[in-house]
Each structure stands twice: as C-alpha cells, then as structure tokens.
Design an enzyme around this catalytic site. Structure first.
Site, PDB file in Angstrom:
ATOM      1  N   ARG A 197       2.780   5.972  -3.259  1.00 45.70           N
ATOM      2  CA  ARG A 197       3.936   6.775  -3.680  1.00 45.70           C
ATOM      3  C   ARG A 197       4.173   6.686  -5.176  1.00 45.70           C
ATOM      4  O   ARG A 197       4.600   7.658  -5.800  1.00 45.70           O
ATOM      5  CB  ARG A 197       5.174   6.328  -2.898  1.00 45.70           C
ATOM      6  CG  ARG A 197       5.140   6.803  -1.428  1.00 45.70           C
ATOM      7  CD  ARG A 197       6.038   5.955  -0.568  1.00 45.70           C
ATOM      8  NE  ARG A 197       6.185   6.441   0.799  1.00 45.70           N
ATOM      9  CZ  ARG A 197       5.312   6.230   1.798  1.00 45.70           C
ATOM     10  NH1 ARG A 197       4.196   5.562   1.571  1.00 45.70           N
ATOM     11  NH2 ARG A 197       5.548   6.700   3.005  1.00 45.70           N
ATOM     12  N   ASP A 223       1.798  -0.970  11.852  1.00 42.63           N
ATOM     13  CA  ASP A 223       0.464  -1.446  11.457  1.00 42.63           C
ATOM     14  C   ASP A 223       0.194  -2.890  11.899  1.00 42.63           C
ATOM     15  O   ASP A 223      -0.865  -3.437  11.607  1.00 42.63           O
ATOM     16  CB  ASP A 223       0.298  -1.335   9.938  1.00 42.63           C
ATOM     17  CG  ASP A 223       0.284   0.121   9.493  1.00 42.63           C
ATOM     18  OD1 ASP A 223      -0.157   0.983  10.277  1.00 42.63           O
ATOM     19  OD2 ASP A 223       0.718   0.400   8.359  1.00 42.63           O
ATOM     20  N   LYS A 247      -4.506   6.061  14.617  1.00 46.32           N
ATOM     21  CA  LYS A 247      -4.589   5.344  13.334  1.00 46.32           C
ATOM     22  C   LYS A 247      -6.038   5.347  12.851  1.00 46.32           C
ATOM     23  O   LYS A 247      -6.839   6.171  13.274  1.00 46.32           O
ATOM     24  CB  LYS A 247      -4.038   3.923  13.508  1.00 46.32           C
ATOM     25  CG  LYS A 247      -2.549   3.893  13.783  1.00 46.32           C
ATOM     26  CD  LYS A 247      -1.763   4.441  12.606  1.00 46.32           C
ATOM     27  CE  LYS A 247      -0.286   4.539  12.894  1.00 46.32           C
ATOM     28  NZ  LYS A 247       0.439   5.265  11.842  1.00 46.32           N
ATOM     29  N   ARG A 249      -7.749  -3.310   9.589  1.00 45.71           N
ATOM     30  CA  ARG A 249      -6.842  -4.239  10.278  1.00 45.71           C
ATOM     31  C   ARG A 249      -7.478  -4.866  11.522  1.00 45.71           C
ATOM     32  O   ARG A 249      -7.079  -5.941  11.941  1.00 45.71           O
ATOM     33  CB  ARG A 249      -5.504  -3.564  10.583  1.00 45.71           C
ATOM     34  CG  ARG A 249      -4.785  -3.135   9.305  1.00 45.71           C
ATOM     35  CD  ARG A 249      -3.328  -2.862   9.490  1.00 45.71           C
ATOM     36  NE  ARG A 249      -2.834  -1.957   8.455  1.00 45.71           N
ATOM     37  CZ  ARG A 249      -2.469  -2.337   7.229  1.00 45.71           C
ATOM     38  NH1 ARG A 249      -2.496  -3.604   6.871  1.00 45.71           N
ATOM     39  NH2 ARG A 249      -2.048  -1.441   6.349  1.00 45.71           N
ATOM     40  N   GLY A 257      -5.224   7.827   5.577  1.00 52.90           N
ATOM     41  CA  GLY A 257      -4.330   8.846   6.125  1.00 52.90           C
ATOM     42  C   GLY A 257      -3.104   9.029   5.247  1.00 52.90           C
ATOM     43  O   GLY A 257      -2.622  10.150   5.058  1.00 52.90           O
ATOM     44  N   LYS A 304       0.840  -1.210   0.000  1.00 53.59           N
ATOM     45  CA  LYS A 304       0.000   0.000   0.000  1.00 53.59           C
ATOM     46  C   LYS A 304       0.870   1.254   0.000  1.00 53.59           C
ATOM     47  O   LYS A 304       0.612   2.191  -0.748  1.00 53.59           O
ATOM     48  CB  LYS A 304      -0.917  -0.033   1.231  1.00 53.59           C
ATOM     49  CG  LYS A 304      -1.886   1.123   1.317  1.00 53.59           C
ATOM     50  CD  LYS A 304      -3.184   0.714   1.978  1.00 53.59           C
ATOM     51  CE  LYS A 304      -3.050   0.513   3.474  1.00 53.59           C
ATOM     52  NZ  LYS A 304      -2.870   1.775   4.220  1.00 53.59           N
ATOM     53  N   SER A 305       1.897   1.282   0.821  1.00 52.82           N
ATOM     54  CA  SER A 305       2.761   2.472   0.892  1.00 52.82           C
ATOM     55  C   SER A 305       3.404   2.766  -0.463  1.00 52.82           C
ATOM     56  O   SER A 305       3.427   3.909  -0.922  1.00 52.82           O
ATOM     57  CB  SER A 305       3.871   2.239   1.916  1.00 52.82           C
ATOM     58  OG  SER A 305       3.329   2.141   3.205  1.00 52.82           O
TER      59      SER A 305
HETATM   60  C1  S3P Z   1       2.463   4.763   6.186  1.00 54.50           C
HETATM   61  C2  S3P Z   1       2.985   5.146   7.393  1.00 54.50           C
HETATM   62  C3  S3P Z   1       2.440   4.746   8.691  1.00 54.50           C
HETATM   63  C4  S3P Z   1       1.430   3.599   8.578  1.00 54.50           C
HETATM   64  C5  S3P Z   1       0.524   3.741   7.401  1.00 54.50           C
HETATM   65  C6  S3P Z   1       1.314   3.853   6.109  1.00 54.50           C
HETATM   66  C7  S3P Z   1       3.100   5.252   4.953  1.00 54.50           C
HETATM   67  O1  S3P Z   1       1.819   5.864   9.274  1.00 54.50           O
HETATM   68  O2  S3P Z   1       0.673   3.488   9.753  1.00 54.50           O
HETATM   69  O3  S3P Z   1      -0.353   2.640   7.304  1.00 54.50           O
HETATM   70  O4  S3P Z   1       2.823   4.692   3.872  1.00 54.50           O
HETATM   71  O5  S3P Z   1       3.888   6.198   5.036  1.00 54.50           O
HETATM   72  P1  S3P Z   1       2.708   6.911  10.133  1.00 54.50           P
HETATM   73  O6  S3P Z   1       3.882   7.198   9.328  1.00 54.50           O
HETATM   74  O7  S3P Z   1       1.903   8.139  10.351  1.00 54.50           O
HETATM   75  O8  S3P Z   1       3.016   6.183  11.412  1.00 54.50           O
END
Ligand code: S3P
Length: 443
Positions: free
Chosen positions: A31, A326, A353, A400, A99, A26-27
């Site tokens: 990006r 996570d 979260k 989750r 988020g 997902k991250s």
């Molecule tokens: C993420 C960073 C994390 C994580 C989120 C994905 C990201 O949040 O909890 O699911 O892709 O940068 P934080 O960086 O605010 O802890």
C-alpha cells in the site's frame, strides 16, 4: 522468481532463544508503494518488506510512471504521479506470486484512462480475479480480455470518468475492498464499501495518512461501512512499516512448541484486524506478553515475549477468519501440538489463496501423522501434544506452507521435510537464517 528448487528439513531442536525483528508488513508495504505512486511529491518509506511480492509491486509502479528508488536497506523513495495519473505501461505488469499486489493495482488502474495487462506465476494465474473486476466494471472500467474462469492474464482499460459506487463485497476480502477504494480515488463523490465482516484496515488508514477523507462506521455485528470522498489531493507523507504479524506468527509458534524456549519479537504490529492468531493462541494457553506497547507510523506495535506453553484445543469462530486469514496453516501446527481438538470454522476463503490452503493444511499435518479432518469449510485438528513427523510436505508454490511445515519439524519426533523453500522469499526473506539464529535446526 528464482526457479531453483530448494528442499530443506527441520529437526527437533533445543530451546529457541533470542530477540529478533521479522521483516516489514507485507500489506502495508504494498500500500505504501501504491499510494506513494498516486501522490504528487516525494514519499519516503522505511522498513519496507523487500520480499519478491513487494518488489514486483515496486516494478509495476515504475512501469506506470512513478519514480521509485531504493536508498538503503528497507528505505525507498517514491515520486508519484497523482490520483488518476498513471501512464500506460509498455509491457504486461508481472505480479509473480502476489494476489495483493495484483488486485490492488488492478483497482488503482481502473480509475485511470489507460490500458494495462496483468500477469503472474502459475499460482497467481490459478486465482479468481472476477471478484475485483465486477465492481470495477460497475465503476466504468472494462476488462478487455480475461483468461478462462476470470483469471490472469487479463487486460483492463480504466475508466475515463469513473463512477462512484456503493458496494457490498460478496466475500470478506481486504484486497477486494482496497481495489474498489483505490479506483474510487479517481471518482467524483463518495465511494462506499459495506463489509458484513470487517477485514484488515490498512488501506483506509493509509488513505487518511495521505490526506484523503475516509469515514468508517460500524455495520451490523461484525462489519464496517467505509466512505471515501473521491478526487482528494493526496499529500506525500513518510511511511514507517512495522514488523509483519503474519511473519511473526512463525517464530512465535516455534517458540511455543519447542520445549524451554523464550524469545522476543520486536516491534510487531498489533492492529486488531491482524491479531486473530495471537488471540486464538492465548485462548489455547499460550504465553505471549506485550511489552513496550507504542504507536509507530500510525499503527500500534509492541515487543512480544513468547514462552513455551502447554496448549489446549479450542474452537475458532468464523467471524475471526478475516483477522487471521493467513495464519491458519501455522495455527494448524500449534493445534497439532495442543492437547485436544481444535475446530477452525468458516475457512472457505482459504481455498483461493496462494494454494488451496484448506487442503494443504490437512495434507501437511496428515503426512506427519496428525489426525485431521475437513468438514464443509471447517478444519478439525485432533491434537495429541506431540507430532510424529517424518513426512515430506509439498509447498505448492506457497510460502506459508513451507514456513509452517518447517516450524512443525522443530519439535516433531522425526524430521519434517519440505520439497521447496524458494517461495519463502516472497514474504519473509531471511526466515531460514532467523530460525537458525534462534537455535532451530534447519538443514
Ligand atoms: C491481504 C488480504 C488478504 C490476505 C493477503 C493480504 C491484503 O487477502 O490473505 O495475504 O494485504 O489486503 P483477502 O483480502 O483476499 O482475504
């Protein structure tokens, strides 16, 4: 988001067997879309996670002027607008439950001379955004309107001439670091982020992959100093998205706790900023073997063979939290099936979260007969090697929680029910089908 509520129950299952590939990370998916949109030329992405969170980011990129097309399953093509080239969107950008999408795009917009409104669902509207707005305002962006408590909906006017800053985030957050770096793309000179605790490094890696100059040095015992040279010419580059270790965590823990199981998880990303859970599970006695380690699309990946294991309680140090932020819900499940006490230290960030995950983990376990306490920012689970089950778990719009509770129910004495599985689609479309294909009883 489909608003239909879908309850589901997990029942004690026979051995889990099989070889599966969980969806794309997902991250990295967020990006790839955002950096592709800030690049002139065509970026081809394969293995993109087609979960609702990422789809919302793709829509935002379109609304900001990029051409974004889906060419096949997980295959996407983006023609970007170049650094600082976003066009003013006609409508508020809706990030749904995400988020990450929201905060990264707030950062990217902060470096463009446009005004954009940001919004999300009830869960996202409850999460703090001041943490990203503060450094971005120092860079010259202006939050024109923000809901009470520094929350969504908010409207941001980006900087015409962004100022590079040296920034030390007050919390360990990859989202916050990434927002500042993405805004820093449009600033002249060097934007510096000094993390006292390192967090996932996908933004830094992908910036380099697209041709930006990014220097990373160690800082203190657990931190990093990241320096981005501003106003780079980003070059379109193909992105291969590896399988998401945070999604792999669910079938992994399921296989560890359901007797007689043996599964292989294909092509899982093993970037050390993401594998805190794997390390912790191994410390607990888990058999997780890395097979065929390789590099794919610039990230380390491996096939992970997981066998049912006798687990014991451990203490998880606070500095590991960013590398498994996570995964505490599903670690709570593993800890309940372990013998002895597991203490997870330094979990303050879990409170902000998709839900208050510290409270939610405790509630999920307690309602299923597990002894659990919260002490300050620590979570303590007293494992007995088995879980009674029989509880109904409230998901609080948090994917989750739903997946962790269902995993717990695959080995509990009585079934575990969740009130709503709809949010699983934000990060892991096909989760229920995959667990069933491995032999898990979800109905
Ligand atoms: C993420 C960073 C994390 C994580 C989120 C994905 C990201 O949040 O909890 O699911 O892709 O940068 P934080 O960086 O605010 O802890």
């Amino acid at each position: 988001m489909d608003q239909t509520v879908s309850p589901l129950a997990a029942r004690r299952s026979g051995p889990l067997k099989g070889r599966v590939r969980v969806p794309g990370d997902k991250s990295i998916s967020h990006r790839a879309l955002i950096l592709g949109a800030l690049t002139v030329g065509e970026t081809a992405i394969t293995g993109l996670l087609e979960g609702e969170d990422v789809i919302n980011t793709s829509r935002a990129m379109r609304a900001l002027g990029a051409r974004v097309e889906r060419t096949g399953a997980g295959a996407w093509r983006i023609n970007g607008v170049g650094v600082a080239g976003f066009a003013e969107p006609a409508k508020p950008l809706d990030f749904g439950n995400s988020g990450t999408g929201c905060r990264l795009v707030i950062g990217a917009v902060a470096g463009c001379p446009i005004t954009a409104a940001f919004d999300g669902d009830v869960s996202l509207r409850s999460r703090p955004q001041r943490r990203v707005l503060d450094p971005l305002e120092r860079m010259g962006a202006r939050a024109v309107s923000v809901a009470d408590g520094g929350r969504l909906p908010l409207t941001l006017t980006g900087a015409r001439d962004p100022i590079p800053i040296v920034y030390q985030p007050p919390v360990a957050s990859a989202q916050l670091k990434s927002a500042v770096l993405l805004a820093g793309l449009a600033a002249p000179g060097e934007t510096v982020v000094i993390e006292s605790e390192a967090t996932r490094d996908h933004t830094e890696r992908m910036l380099r992959h697209f041709g930006a100059e990014v220097a990373v040095e160690p800082h203190g015992a657990h931190g990093r100093r990241i320096t981005l040279k501003g106003q780079p010419e980003l070059r379109a580059a193909p992105v291969i998205v590896p399988a998401d270790p945070s999604s792999a965590a669910f079938p992994m823990v399921a296989a560890l706790i359901v007797p007689g199981s043996e599964i292989v998880l294909d092509g899982v990303m093993t970037n050390v900023t993401r594998t805190g859970l794997f390390k912790t599970l191994r410390e607990m006695g888990a058999i997780i073997e890395e097979q065929n380690p390789r590099v794919e699309g610039g990230e380390d990946v491996a096939d992970l063979l997981v066998r049912t294991s006798a687990l014991k309680g451990v203490t998880v140090p606070p500095e590991r939290a960013p590398f498994m932020i996570d995964e505490y819900l599903v670690l709570g499940v593993a800890a309940a099936y372990a013998q002895g006490t597991t203490r997870m230290r330094g979990l303050k960030e879990l409170r902000v979260k998709e839900s208050d995950r510290l409270a939610a983990t405790a509630a999920m376990l307690r309602v299923n007969g597990v002894e659990v306490e919260i002490e300050g920012d620590d979570l303590i689970v007293r494992g007995k090697g088995r879980v009674a089950g029989g509880g109904l778990v409230a998901t609080h719009m948090d994917h989750r929680i739903a997946m962790s509770a269902l995993v717990m129910g695959l080995a509990s004495d009585k079934p575990v029910q969740v009130d709503d599985t709809a949010f699983i689609a934000t990060s892991f479309p096909g989760f229920v089908e995959m667990i069933r294909a491995l032999g898990g009883d979800l109905s």
